[in-house]
Structure formats: structure tokens, C-alpha cells
Design a protein around this motif. Sequence first.
Motif, short mmCIF file in Angstrom:
data_model
loop_
_atom_site.label_atom_id
_atom_site.label_comp_id
_atom_site.label_asym_id
_atom_site.label_seq_id
_atom_site.Cartn_x
_atom_site.Cartn_y
_atom_site.Cartn_z
N ASN A 154 0.84 -1.20 0.00
CA ASN A 154 0.00 0.00 0.00
C ASN A 154 0.87 1.25 0.00
OD1 ASN A 154 -2.13 -1.59 2.44
ND2 ASN A 154 -2.31 -1.66 0.22
N ASP A 155 1.89 1.24 0.84
CA ASP A 155 2.78 2.38 0.97
C ASP A 155 3.51 2.65 -0.35
OD1 ASP A 155 3.56 4.32 2.92
OD2 ASP A 155 5.55 3.42 2.98
N ALA A 156 4.01 1.59 -0.98
CA ALA A 156 4.73 1.74 -2.25
C ALA A 156 3.83 2.27 -3.34
CB ALA A 156 5.33 0.39 -2.67
N SER A 157 2.58 1.81 -3.37
CA SER A 157 1.64 2.29 -4.38
C SER A 157 1.40 3.78 -4.24
CB SER A 157 0.32 1.53 -4.26
OG SER A 157 -0.61 1.96 -5.24
N LEU A 158 1.30 4.25 -3.00
CA LEU A 158 1.11 5.68 -2.75
C LEU A 158 2.29 6.48 -3.25
CD1 LEU A 158 -0.27 8.14 -1.41
CD2 LEU A 158 0.88 7.47 0.72
N TYR A 159 3.51 6.08 -2.87
CA TYR A 159 4.69 6.86 -3.26
C TYR A 159 4.96 6.77 -4.76
CZ TYR A 159 5.82 7.76 1.60
OH TYR A 159 5.78 8.21 2.89
N SER A 160 4.63 5.65 -5.35
CA SER A 160 4.79 5.54 -6.80
C SER A 160 3.86 6.52 -7.51
CB SER A 160 4.49 4.11 -7.27
OG SER A 160 4.73 3.97 -8.66
N GLY A 161 2.63 6.63 -7.01
CA GLY A 161 1.70 7.59 -7.60
C GLY A 161 2.14 9.02 -7.41
N LEU A 162 2.66 9.34 -6.23
CA LEU A 162 3.12 10.70 -5.95
C LEU A 162 4.32 11.08 -6.81
CD1 LEU A 162 2.80 10.84 -2.05
CD2 LEU A 162 1.33 11.96 -3.74
N SER A 163 5.13 10.09 -7.20
CA SER A 163 6.30 10.36 -8.04
C SER A 163 6.00 10.21 -9.52
CB SER A 163 7.46 9.43 -7.65
OG SER A 163 7.12 8.07 -7.90
N GLY A 164 4.70 10.13 -9.86
CA GLY A 164 4.33 10.01 -11.26
C GLY A 164 4.65 8.65 -11.86
N ASP A 165 4.73 7.62 -11.01
CA ASP A 165 5.10 6.27 -11.45
C ASP A 165 6.44 6.25 -12.19
OD1 ASP A 165 2.89 4.89 -10.39
OD2 ASP A 165 1.64 5.46 -12.10
N ILE A 166 7.32 7.16 -11.78
CA ILE A 166 8.66 7.22 -12.36
C ILE A 166 9.66 6.69 -11.35
CG2 ILE A 166 10.49 8.76 -13.18
CD1 ILE A 166 8.31 10.65 -14.15
N ALA A 217 9.62 1.93 -8.32
CA ALA A 217 8.22 1.50 -8.21
C ALA A 217 7.64 1.88 -6.85
CB ALA A 217 8.09 0.01 -8.47
N GLY A 218 8.01 3.04 -6.35
CA GLY A 218 7.50 3.52 -5.07
C GLY A 218 8.24 3.01 -3.86
N ARG A 219 9.25 2.14 -4.05
CA ARG A 219 10.03 1.63 -2.92
C ARG A 219 11.32 2.42 -2.79
NH1 ARG A 219 6.04 -1.46 -5.41
NH2 ARG A 219 5.51 -3.31 -4.18
N LEU A 220 11.65 2.85 -1.58
CA LEU A 220 12.91 3.54 -1.34
C LEU A 220 14.01 2.51 -1.14
CD1 LEU A 220 14.46 6.17 -0.90
CD2 LEU A 220 13.87 6.01 1.53
N VAL A 221 14.99 2.52 -2.06
CA VAL A 221 16.10 1.57 -2.04
C VAL A 221 17.36 2.35 -1.68
CG1 VAL A 221 17.49 -0.02 -3.41
CG2 VAL A 221 15.01 0.11 -3.77
N GLU A 222 18.17 1.81 -0.77
CA GLU A 222 19.38 2.51 -0.36
C GLU A 222 20.55 1.55 -0.22
OE1 GLU A 222 20.85 5.77 2.97
OE2 GLU A 222 19.20 4.41 3.49
N ILE A 223 21.71 1.99 -0.67
CA ILE A 223 22.98 1.31 -0.40
C ILE A 223 23.75 2.19 0.57
CG2 ILE A 223 25.19 0.57 -1.36
CD1 ILE A 223 23.79 -0.17 -3.92
N THR A 224 24.03 1.67 1.76
CA THR A 224 24.71 2.45 2.80
C THR A 224 26.21 2.16 2.85
OG1 THR A 224 24.17 0.76 4.44
CG2 THR A 224 22.63 2.61 4.21
N ILE A 225 26.60 0.98 2.42
CA ILE A 225 28.01 0.58 2.31
C ILE A 225 28.19 0.02 0.90
CG2 ILE A 225 29.83 -0.92 3.18
CD1 ILE A 225 28.39 -0.97 5.86
N PRO A 226 29.24 0.43 0.15
CA PRO A 226 29.39 0.00 -1.24
C PRO A 226 29.23 -1.51 -1.42
CG PRO A 226 31.00 1.68 -0.75
CD PRO A 226 30.31 1.37 0.56
N GLU A 227 28.49 -1.89 -2.46
CA GLU A 227 28.26 -3.29 -2.81
C GLU A 227 29.15 -3.67 -3.99
OE1 GLU A 227 25.60 -5.65 -1.93
OE2 GLU A 227 25.26 -4.44 -0.13
N THR A 228 29.53 -4.96 -4.06
CA THR A 228 30.31 -5.45 -5.20
C THR A 228 29.53 -6.54 -5.91
OG1 THR A 228 31.48 -7.08 -3.84
CG2 THR A 228 32.52 -4.91 -4.13
N VAL A 229 29.78 -6.65 -7.21
CA VAL A 229 29.15 -7.69 -8.02
C VAL A 229 30.12 -8.08 -9.12
CG1 VAL A 229 28.02 -6.03 -9.56
CG2 VAL A 229 27.05 -8.31 -9.27
N THR A 230 30.14 -9.37 -9.46
CA THR A 230 31.01 -9.86 -10.52
C THR A 230 30.30 -9.80 -11.86
OG1 THR A 230 32.19 -11.34 -9.00
CG2 THR A 230 32.37 -11.82 -11.35
#
Length: 263
Positions: free
Chosen positions: A17-29, A58-71
Motif C-alpha cells: 500500500n505504501d509503495a503504491s502511494l509513493y509511486s503515484g506521488l512520483s508520477g510512477d517514475i 516503483a515507489g520503494r525507497l532503495v538505499e545502499i549504505t556501504i558499497p556493494e560489489t558484483v562480478t
Amino acid sequence: MAITMYQADRNFVSPANDASLYSGLSGDISGILNRGNNFNVTVDGLVATIDTGQAIVAGRLVEITIPETVTIPANSSGYICLVIDLTKTNDVFGTAGDSDYSVTVNQIYVSAIPQQIVTQDDLNNGGSVYEFPLVSFTSTATSATTSTHRAVYLNSSWQTIVPSTGTATRLQYRINNGIIYVTCNKLYPIQQNSTLFTMPSWTVPSDTMNFDIVLKNSSSTSNGSGIGIVQITSTGAVTLALTPNDSASQTYYGWFSISYPIN
């Protein structure tokens, strides 16, 4: 009842529900916020490091607080993505409400995806997976190179532009929900047919720009006959060329605002 209001006394608001609200407020961008180091990506051999930052996906706040690595897979091309996968289960420790309660979120991770088409389900309408590209990559057997794919801030602060000609007391730009706004006040002098400034290299559609430009020449308080022409290079860089129609070359001062969407 088949009708509800989530922001109601004693009601329960789920993450969906929360994500749907924030996605709408951000214009689904979905886009990167101007936080931390904006997910800056560096590569050493086939190992990519993604720096700190925040994004709304998609309305979810994603954060990286410590650098991530990927191969990065060898001998391939594709994208390094923030991946939301709602089919995964998060790990819960302790009891909700207790001080030792914690959650390990497995539904978000960074991945190097060796394909040219990413999955972007509508997470707010029953979808499960959304892959948000940070950079594209091309790799050999031992190394990889990357290029920015989507450096779009949902709402950046005003950034100062250093003009390539003339003097500016206020020449700035900002980005909000995929729209870039450029504003200038008290710019002088501007020579005939001069290029004023070059914007960062974003891809821009040339037929969707809005202009509000006022120019005056140095010998008159009336509006000059100048017009603003935006020129777009093959790399997406934008220049503003001011080309007055006067037969004689004159110095102009003025103010203007420009807005256009970026990809």
C-alpha cells in the motif's frame, strides 16, 4: 466492505500500500535521488563496486549504505541493476515490537544481468520483478567497461552552470521527475550567434522542448529580435545558440527558462 482508506485511524498500511502511494506521488517514475554518491560504479577487472545512494523504484525507497560489489560475467554485455524481486522471502529475527527485532531484506539486491532487455514488471499491479539499470557494461575475458544508463534524479537541487560565453549572475539547472529545467537571470553580454552553454550529455527528444526567452540589446530597453535555438549532438549534449536577427552584431543581455524531458 469493498472500499477502504489506508490512512484511517487504526487501519493497517502494508508495504505494498505504501509503495503504491509513493509511486503515484512520483508520477510512477523510478529514478535515482541526489543522495550519497548516487550509486557511482567503478570497475576493477570483472568486479564492479556500486557506491552509496538512494533510489525510488516503483515507489520503494532503495538505499545502499556501504558499497556493494558484483562480478560481471565475462565476454558479455548487459546492465548492472538494482533488482526488486517480490518472490523472495525476507528473513525475520525476534518478535515485532521488541528491541531485538530485525529484518534481513532479501527482496532487493544488485546484479549484473548479461542481456539487453531487462524485466520491469508493474510491481503495483501484481508484478514481481523490477530490474532498475544503473549502468550498462561490456566485458572481455578479464575486464569490463561501463557507461551510465539512467542518471535521472527525481528531484535534484539547483546546479550551477558555468557559461561558455558572457557573464551570468544566475545560470542554473535542476531535474525533477525526468524533466530538466534551465533558468537564467541577468545574463550579459551575449554576442550574436554565440553558444551560451553545453548541458550534460543526456538523450533528449528535440520536439518536446518549451522555451521562455527574453533578450534585449545593449542600446534599447525594448525586446530584441533574438531567438533561442537548441542544437542536439549525436551524444545527446545540448547547446543553446542565441542568434539575433539584427543585421549588425550587437551585445545582448537577458533572461530565459527552458524545460524538456530526458530519457
